[in-house]
Design an enzyme around this catalytic site. Sequence first.
Site, short mmCIF file in Angstrom:
data_model
loop_
_atom_site.label_atom_id
_atom_site.label_comp_id
_atom_site.label_asym_id
_atom_site.label_seq_id
_atom_site.Cartn_x
_atom_site.Cartn_y
_atom_site.Cartn_z
N ASP A 16 -40.27 62.56 -5.92
CA ASP A 16 -41.41 61.96 -6.60
C ASP A 16 -40.96 60.90 -7.61
O ASP A 16 -39.85 60.99 -8.15
CB ASP A 16 -42.21 63.08 -7.31
CG ASP A 16 -43.63 62.64 -7.64
OD1 ASP A 16 -44.06 61.57 -7.18
OD2 ASP A 16 -44.31 63.39 -8.37
N HIS A 33 -40.32 52.98 -2.91
CA HIS A 33 -40.14 53.81 -1.72
C HIS A 33 -38.87 53.40 -0.97
O HIS A 33 -38.10 54.24 -0.51
CB HIS A 33 -41.35 53.68 -0.78
CG HIS A 33 -42.64 54.18 -1.37
ND1 HIS A 33 -42.73 55.38 -2.05
CD2 HIS A 33 -43.90 53.66 -1.38
CE1 HIS A 33 -43.99 55.56 -2.44
NE2 HIS A 33 -44.70 54.53 -2.08
N LEU A 127 -25.25 70.04 9.02
CA LEU A 127 -26.40 70.09 8.12
C LEU A 127 -27.69 69.89 8.92
O LEU A 127 -27.74 69.03 9.79
CB LEU A 127 -26.29 68.98 7.06
CG LEU A 127 -27.50 68.82 6.13
CD1 LEU A 127 -27.42 69.83 4.97
CD2 LEU A 127 -27.58 67.40 5.55
C1 IPE Z 1 -45.88 65.06 -3.78
O1 IPE Z 1 -45.93 63.91 -4.56
C2 IPE Z 1 -45.74 64.71 -2.35
C3 IPE Z 1 -44.46 64.13 -1.95
C4 IPE Z 1 -43.42 63.98 -2.72
C5 IPE Z 1 -44.38 63.72 -0.58
P1 IPE Z 1 -47.32 63.30 -5.04
O2 IPE Z 1 -46.98 62.16 -5.93
O3 IPE Z 1 -48.19 63.01 -3.88
O4 IPE Z 1 -47.95 64.52 -5.87
P2 IPE Z 1 -49.03 64.55 -7.01
O5 IPE Z 1 -50.21 63.77 -6.53
O6 IPE Z 1 -48.43 63.96 -8.23
O7 IPE Z 1 -49.33 66.00 -7.21
C1 IPE Z 2 -43.09 59.83 -4.09
O1 IPE Z 2 -43.31 58.84 -5.02
C2 IPE Z 2 -43.27 59.35 -2.68
C3 IPE Z 2 -44.45 59.90 -2.01
C4 IPE Z 2 -45.27 60.79 -2.51
C5 IPE Z 2 -44.75 59.37 -0.69
P1 IPE Z 2 -44.76 58.42 -5.49
O2 IPE Z 2 -45.28 57.37 -4.60
O3 IPE Z 2 -45.65 59.62 -5.62
O4 IPE Z 2 -44.46 57.82 -6.93
P2 IPE Z 2 -45.29 58.01 -8.27
O5 IPE Z 2 -45.47 59.48 -8.46
O6 IPE Z 2 -46.59 57.30 -8.08
O7 IPE Z 2 -44.44 57.39 -9.32
MG MG Z 3 -46.04 60.91 -7.13
#
Ligand code: IPE
Ligand code: IPE
Ligand code: MG
Length: 240
Positions: A16, A33, A127
């Site tokens: 995240d 990303h 792995l």
């Molecule tokens: C959780 O991250 C999902 C993934 C890392 C794929 P999100 O960014 O979607 O989660 P929330 O919305 O903060 O809970």
């Molecule tokens: C995690 O990073 C990737 C996915 C959930 C696909 P985010 O896209 O949720 O990044 P933030 O949380 O908005 O910073």
């Molecule tokens: Mg996120």
Amino acid sequence: MEENSKIPVHVSIIMDGNGRWAKERGKERFYGHAEGVESVRACTEEAVRKGVRYLSLFAFSEENWSRPGEEVKSLMELMVKAMVNELPSFLKNGIRFIVIGNRERLDGGLNALIDDCMKKTENGRNLSLIVFMSYSGRWDILQAARRLALEAAAGTAGEQHIREMDADGFSRYLATSGIPDPDLIIRTSGEQRLSNYLLWQCAYSELYFTDVLWPDFREKEFDAALSEYAKRDRRYGKVK
Ligand code: IPE
Ligand code: IPE
Ligand code: MG
């Protein structure tokens, strides 16, 4: 020996913070990303070096389908690109690649590529790299319960089978069947929640939260999580 016994068999990561990482640099979310893919590579290599047997990554949740279409599209394209780029290194390093999730929602081309990559790497023994795509914990439990109910209705799962079913028996219906539950779940970016991740499988996982954003989470951060895990006392409800 002592050192090794403290290495988790299965490390799982809720990756995240990509969007925030990009925003801090005044860039589009996509940039975060893309940089996150570099962290996947770094952590995969480090997991192999440390003797971790399963590394699983939450890459895209069922809820993430509600993001703007542009972002969803770019995440899917990134997945395709990463798979194509990484396949040679999976084969070279004995990495078995597995995708788990509600694959009915993924597009045909991506699904075909996933099948191809899974088939080509199926003999990888160093792995297992598991990517959760279009996954949610509740979806997983639901699809398991639904399948079991349908088997019961069709008579292929007898009454005794259902009456005697225990947690291990039910686990075989989950999408993660055959994969040990995660010993360690890491979440980056400072959020302290599971966001509908491995809800059944996390029953006794050690949780590790770090403020580091996913694109900055590399070898050093991975090792720090393993060191913290080694200090944990897992009691499973018993008295030690
Ligand atoms: C959780 O991250 C999902 C993934 C890392 C794929 P999100 O960014 O979607 O989660 P929330 O919305 O903060 O809970
Ligand atoms: C995690 O990073 C990737 C996915 C959930 C696909 P985010 O896209 O949720 O990044 P933030 O949380 O908005 O910073
Ligand atoms: Mg996120």
